[in-house]
Design a protein around this motif. Structure first.
Motif, PDB file in Angstrom:
ATOM      1  N   GLU A   1       0.815  -1.218   0.000  1.00  0.00           N
ATOM      2  CA  GLU A   1       0.000   0.000   0.000  1.00  0.00           C
ATOM      3  C   GLU A   1       0.848   1.268   0.000  1.00  0.00           C
ATOM      4  OE1 GLU A   1      -2.486  -1.160   3.279  1.00  0.00           O
ATOM      5  OE2 GLU A   1      -4.143  -1.736   1.941  1.00  0.00           O
ATOM      6  N   ASN A   2       2.101   1.176   0.458  1.00  0.00           N
ATOM      7  CA  ASN A   2       2.948   2.382   0.501  1.00  0.00           C
ATOM      8  C   ASN A   2       4.167   2.297  -0.402  1.00  0.00           C
ATOM      9  OD1 ASN A   2       1.604   3.991   2.497  1.00  0.00           O
ATOM     10  ND2 ASN A   2       2.116   2.347   3.920  1.00  0.00           N
ATOM     11  N   MET A   3       4.292   1.173  -1.114  1.00  0.00           N
ATOM     12  CA  MET A   3       5.538   0.892  -1.828  1.00  0.00           C
ATOM     13  C   MET A   3       5.875   1.931  -2.898  1.00  0.00           C
ATOM     14  SD  MET A   3       6.104  -2.499  -3.943  1.00  0.00           S
ATOM     15  CE  MET A   3       6.335  -3.464  -2.486  1.00  0.00           C
ATOM     16  N   GLU A   4       4.870   2.347  -3.658  1.00  0.00           N
ATOM     17  CA  GLU A   4       5.173   3.242  -4.787  1.00  0.00           C
ATOM     18  C   GLU A   4       5.738   4.564  -4.297  1.00  0.00           C
ATOM     19  OE1 GLU A   4       1.174   2.569  -6.120  1.00  0.00           O
ATOM     20  OE2 GLU A   4       1.918   2.011  -8.097  1.00  0.00           O
ATOM     21  N   GLN A   5       5.185   5.058  -3.172  1.00  0.00           N
ATOM     22  CA  GLN A   5       5.726   6.293  -2.598  1.00  0.00           C
ATOM     23  C   GLN A   5       7.123   6.026  -2.040  1.00  0.00           C
ATOM     24  OE1 GLN A   5       2.591   5.274  -2.105  1.00  0.00           O
ATOM     25  NE2 GLN A   5       1.654   6.862  -3.347  1.00  0.00           N
ATOM     26  N   ASP A   6       7.288   4.831  -1.472  1.00  0.00           N
ATOM     27  CA  ASP A   6       8.551   4.490  -0.813  1.00  0.00           C
ATOM     28  C   ASP A   6       9.697   4.497  -1.820  1.00  0.00           C
ATOM     29  OD1 ASP A   6       9.852   3.903   1.478  1.00  0.00           O
ATOM     30  OD2 ASP A   6       9.601   1.723   1.334  1.00  0.00           O
ATOM     31  N   PHE A   7       9.508   3.831  -2.975  1.00  0.00           N
ATOM     32  CA  PHE A   7      10.636   3.803  -3.916  1.00  0.00           C
ATOM     33  C   PHE A   7      10.426   4.708  -5.127  1.00  0.00           C
ATOM     34  CE2 PHE A   7       9.191  -0.772  -5.229  1.00  0.00           C
ATOM     35  CZ  PHE A   7       8.229  -0.282  -6.090  1.00  0.00           C
ATOM     36  N   ASN A   8       9.384   5.554  -5.078  1.00  0.00           N
ATOM     37  CA  ASN A   8       9.157   6.563  -6.126  1.00  0.00           C
ATOM     38  C   ASN A   8       9.109   5.921  -7.513  1.00  0.00           C
ATOM     39  OD1 ASN A   8      11.025   9.052  -7.815  1.00  0.00           O
ATOM     40  ND2 ASN A   8       8.909   9.263  -7.257  1.00  0.00           N
ATOM     41  N   TYR A   9       8.241   4.917  -7.659  1.00  0.00           N
ATOM     42  CA  TYR A   9       8.129   4.232  -8.941  1.00  0.00           C
ATOM     43  C   TYR A   9       6.705   3.720  -9.073  1.00  0.00           C
ATOM     44  CZ  TYR A   9      10.049   1.782 -12.967  1.00  0.00           C
ATOM     45  OH  TYR A   9      10.347   1.372 -14.243  1.00  0.00           O
ATOM     46  N   ASN A  10       6.160   3.781 -10.286  1.00  0.00           N
ATOM     47  CA  ASN A  10       4.782   3.344 -10.500  1.00  0.00           C
ATOM     48  C   ASN A  10       4.735   1.822 -10.680  1.00  0.00           C
ATOM     49  OD1 ASN A  10       2.152   2.955 -11.176  1.00  0.00           O
ATOM     50  ND2 ASN A  10       2.223   4.092 -13.116  1.00  0.00           N
ATOM     51  N   ALA A  11       4.241   1.118  -9.676  1.00  0.00           N
ATOM     52  CA  ALA A  11       4.143  -0.345  -9.772  1.00  0.00           C
ATOM     53  C   ALA A  11       2.706  -0.765 -10.094  1.00  0.00           C
ATOM     54  CB  ALA A  11       4.610  -0.997  -8.482  1.00  0.00           C
ATOM     55  N   MET A  12       1.874   0.180 -10.455  1.00  0.00           N
ATOM     56  CA  MET A  12       0.492  -0.076 -10.864  1.00  0.00           C
ATOM     57  C   MET A  12      -0.277  -0.896  -9.824  1.00  0.00           C
ATOM     58  SD  MET A  12       0.848  -0.776 -14.902  1.00  0.00           S
ATOM     59  CE  MET A  12       2.028   0.093 -15.898  1.00  0.00           C
TER      60      MET A  12
ATOM     61  N   GLY B   1      11.389  -0.974  -9.621  1.00  0.00           N
ATOM     62  CA  GLY B   1      11.374   0.069  -8.588  1.00  0.00           C
ATOM     63  C   GLY B   1      12.421  -0.198  -7.522  1.00  0.00           C
ATOM     64  N   TYR B   2      12.471  -1.453  -7.051  1.00  0.00           N
ATOM     65  CA  TYR B   2      13.477  -1.799  -6.043  1.00  0.00           C
ATOM     66  C   TYR B   2      14.887  -1.663  -6.632  1.00  0.00           C
ATOM     67  CZ  TYR B   2      10.335  -3.630  -2.419  1.00  0.00           C
ATOM     68  OH  TYR B   2       9.406  -3.761  -1.414  1.00  0.00           O
ATOM     69  N   ALA B   3      15.042  -2.064  -7.906  1.00  0.00           N
ATOM     70  CA  ALA B   3      16.361  -1.994  -8.537  1.00  0.00           C
ATOM     71  C   ALA B   3      16.831  -0.548  -8.602  1.00  0.00           C
ATOM     72  CB  ALA B   3      16.300  -2.603  -9.941  1.00  0.00           C
ATOM     73  N   ARG B   4      15.939   0.314  -9.042  1.00  0.00           N
ATOM     74  CA  ARG B   4      16.300   1.728  -9.172  1.00  0.00           C
ATOM     75  C   ARG B   4      16.658   2.318  -7.804  1.00  0.00           C
ATOM     76  NH1 ARG B   4      12.805   6.088  -8.798  1.00  0.00           N
ATOM     77  NH2 ARG B   4      13.537   8.002  -9.784  1.00  0.00           N
ATOM     78  N   GLY B   5      15.813   1.982  -6.791  1.00  0.00           N
ATOM     79  CA  GLY B   5      16.063   2.519  -5.448  1.00  0.00           C
ATOM     80  C   GLY B   5      17.385   2.016  -4.877  1.00  0.00           C
ATOM     81  N   ALA B   6      17.707   0.744  -5.141  1.00  0.00           N
ATOM     82  CA  ALA B   6      18.966   0.180  -4.628  1.00  0.00           C
ATOM     83  C   ALA B   6      20.148   0.807  -5.365  1.00  0.00           C
ATOM     84  CB  ALA B   6      18.963  -1.340  -4.811  1.00  0.00           C
ATOM     85  N   ASP B   7      20.026   0.912  -6.686  1.00  0.00           N
ATOM     86  CA  ASP B   7      21.109   1.487  -7.496  1.00  0.00           C
ATOM     87  C   ASP B   7      21.392   2.930  -7.062  1.00  0.00           C
ATOM     88  OD1 ASP B   7      22.658   1.499 -10.308  1.00  0.00           O
ATOM     89  OD2 ASP B   7      21.517   3.368 -10.122  1.00  0.00           O
ATOM     90  N   MET B   8      20.334   3.703  -6.833  1.00  0.00           N
ATOM     91  CA  MET B   8      20.528   5.105  -6.432  1.00  0.00           C
ATOM     92  C   MET B   8      21.298   5.211  -5.121  1.00  0.00           C
ATOM     93  SD  MET B   8      16.782   6.664  -7.340  1.00  0.00           S
ATOM     94  CE  MET B   8      16.776   7.725  -5.930  1.00  0.00           C
ATOM     95  N   ARG B   9      21.194   4.154  -4.295  1.00  0.00           N
ATOM     96  CA  ARG B   9      21.885   4.183  -3.004  1.00  0.00           C
ATOM     97  C   ARG B   9      23.258   3.526  -3.075  1.00  0.00           C
ATOM     98  NH1 ARG B   9      16.532   4.372  -2.354  1.00  0.00           N
ATOM     99  NH2 ARG B   9      15.728   5.691  -0.678  1.00  0.00           N
ATOM    100  N   GLY B  10      23.700   3.140  -4.279  1.00  0.00           N
ATOM    101  CA  GLY B  10      25.078   2.655  -4.437  1.00  0.00           C
ATOM    102  C   GLY B  10      25.226   1.158  -4.603  1.00  0.00           C
ATOM    103  N   VAL B  11      24.111   0.415  -4.597  1.00  0.00           N
ATOM    104  CA  VAL B  11      24.195  -1.041  -4.787  1.00  0.00           C
ATOM    105  C   VAL B  11      24.551  -1.329  -6.253  1.00  0.00           C
ATOM    106  CG1 VAL B  11      22.830  -3.177  -4.840  1.00  0.00           C
ATOM    107  CG2 VAL B  11      22.530  -1.532  -2.962  1.00  0.00           C
ATOM    108  N   ASP B  12      25.463  -2.285  -6.478  1.00  0.00           N
ATOM    109  CA  ASP B  12      25.808  -2.682  -7.846  1.00  0.00           C
ATOM    110  C   ASP B  12      24.870  -3.798  -8.307  1.00  0.00           C
ATOM    111  OD1 ASP B  12      27.826  -0.871  -7.939  1.00  0.00           O
ATOM    112  OD2 ASP B  12      29.477  -2.325  -7.878  1.00  0.00           O
TER     113      ASP B  12
END
Ligand SMILES: Cc1cc2nc3c(=O)[nH]c(=O)nc-3n(C[C@H](O)[C@H](O)[C@H](O)COP(=O)(O)OP(=O)(O)OC[C@H]3O[C@@H](n4cnc5c(N)ncnc54)[C@H](O)[C@@H]3O)c2cc1C
Length: 320
Positions: free
Chosen positions: A100-111, A188-199
Motif C-alpha cells: 500500500e505504501n511501496m510506490e511512494q517508498d521507492f518513487n516508482y509506478n508499480a500499478m 522500482g526496487y532496482a532503481r532505489g537500490a542502485d541510487m543508493r550505491g548497490v551494484d
C-alpha cells in the motif's frame, strides 16, 4: 532523477530527451560486504532495504539473466492477505501494508490496484472454511467479507452461478487485495537500490560458492571470482541448486506453477476471481489481457516453460 508529475511535464517540453537510464551497468568489484544472488523481487528488495534501512551499500546483486527475468516477471500479479494460519496471516498482512505504501517508498509506478480478490465457494463446507478464514483475517486487521450468492452477483454479475457441478453459493472478498505489476516492483526496487550505491550486475551466473574454515568467502561466477563477507541466496525455484553449492541440502523441491495471458480484450473482469474447485483464477491486466492462473505441473522441474495441458485446463475452467 525523482519521478513526479512535474518531471514528466518538464520532460514533455524537452521531447523526453532528458531521461537517464534507470540503473547503472557497473563492472563487478573484487569484493563486497554483501552479495545477493538473484535479481528477482526478493533479491532486489533485500538490497534496497539493506541500503535504505540499514545503510549497508557495499552490496552487489548478481543475476544470471536480466533483472526481473524470473518468477517476478512471470506471475499473475495478485496481492492479498487472505490467509488463515497464525504464521501466514500476519506475514501477508505486513506485505499488504508494504504494497500500500511501496510506490511512494521507492518513487516508482508499480500499478498497484486494490480492485478486490474474491474467492468463490460452492458448498456449505467451503463456506464454513471461508467464514473461519475471514475471522482469522479480521483478527489481523486484514478485512474480509463473507458474501452470499446475491452479493457475489452484484460484485461480479458475469459469472455462471448455476453450473451443474459447482453452483456459486457465495464468496470471501478482500477488497484491499488486488493486483500490482510485479516486474515494475523489481524495477522500482532496482532503481532505489542502485541510487543508493548497490551494484546490480546482470548476466552474471553464480556457479560456485567458496568457503574457508566453514566461512563463506565469495562466489565463482561467469564473470570471475567475487569475494564477500556475507552471502544471501534469493534464487526462488533454484534455491536447492544454489544452496547445494554451499554444501546445503534443502528439504524442498521445485515445481512449475502455470499461468498464461490472453490477447488484449475490452474490460470485462474488474477484480480477481478465484475458482478453487477448478484450480483456476483470473484477472484482467491494464493492457486488457485476461491473466489466467492454473495449477502446478505434476512433476518436479527447474524449467520456466508453459504447458499446453494446463493452458487447456485453465481455458476449460474459465468457460465453466
Ligand atoms: C505462474 C506464477 C504465478 C504466480 N502468481 C503470483 C501472484 O499472483 N502473486 C504473488 O504474490 N506471487 C505470485 N507468484 C509467486 C511470485 O512470483 C514469487 O514468489 C516471486 O516472484 C519470487 O521472487 P524471487 O525474487 O524469490 O524469485 P525470482 O523472481 O524467480 O528471482 C530469482 C532470480 O534468481 C536468478 N538466479 C537463479 N539462479 C541463479 C544463479 N546461479 N546465479 C545468478 N542468478 C540466479 C534467476 O534468474 C531469477 O531472476 C507466482 C509465481 C508463478 C511462477
Amino acid at each position: 532523477m525523482r519521478f513526479s508529475a512535474l518531471s514528466i511535464f518538464r520532460e514533455a517540453l524537452k521531447k523526453n530527451t532528458g531521461w537517464a537510464p534507470v540503473w547503472r551497468q557497473p563492472e563487478p568489484k573484487r569484493h563486497y560486504d554483501v552479495i545477493i544472488v538473484g535479481g528477482g523481487g526478493h533479491g532486489l528488495a533485500t538490497a534496497f532495504y539493506l541500503a535504505k534501512e540499514f545503510g549497508v551499500t557495499n552490496v552487489a546483486v548478481l543475476e544470471k539473466s536480466w533483472l526481473g527475468s524470473g518468477n517476478i516477471g512471470r506471475n499473475t500479479t495478485i496481492i492479498r492477505s487472505n490467509y488463515m494460519l497464525p504464521g501466514n496471516e500476519p506475514f501477508y498482512e505486513l506485505s499488504m501494508k508494504l504494497w500500500e505504501n511501496m510506490e511512494q517508498d521507492f518513487n516508482y509506478n508499480a500499478m498497484v490496484s486494490q480492485r478486490g480478490v474474491l474467492n468463490l465457494y460452492h458448498t456449505d463446507g467451503q463456506r464454513d472454511a471461508y467464514a473461519r478464514r475471514g475471522n482469522a483475517m479480521h483478527l489481523e486487521g486484514a478485512g474480509g467479507e463473507l458474501l452470499d450468492r446475491e452479493q457475489v452477483r452484484q460484485f461480479a454479475p458475469y459469472l455462471n452461478f448455476d453450473h451443474h457441478r459447482f453452483p456459486i453459493l457465495g464468496g470471501l472478498l478482500q477488497r484491499r487485495g488486488g493486483t500490482a505489476r510485479h516486474d515494475a516492483v523489481a524495477w522500482g526496487y532496482a532503481r532505489g537500490a542502485d541510487m543508493r550505491g548497490v551494484d546490480l550486475i546482470q548476466n552474471c551466473e553464480v556457479t560456485g560458492i567458496t568457503r574457508e574454515n566453514g566461512m563463506i568467502t565469495g562466489v565463482e561466477t561467469s564473470r570471475g571470482f567475487i569475494g564477500c563477507n556475507k552471502l544471501a541466496l534469493a534464487t526462488a525455484g533454484h534455491s536447492t541448486v544454489t544452496a547445494s553449492m554451499a554444501g546445503l541440502r534443502l528439504p524442498i523441491e521445485s515445481h512449475v506453477l502455470q499461468a498464461f495471458v490472453s490477447e488484449g480484450l475490452k474490460p470485462v473482469v474488474d477484480s480477481v476471481i478465484t475458482f478453487g474447485m477448478g484450480h483456476f483464477y483470473v484477472s484482467q491486466s491494464d493492457k486488457g489481457g485476461l491473466v489466467f492462473g492454473g495449477d502446478i505441473d505434476g512433476f518436479n522441474s527447474y524449467a520456466r516453460r508453459g504447458a499446453l495441458p494446463r493452458s487447456s485446463m485453465c481455458s476449460r475452467s474459465a468457460c465453466r
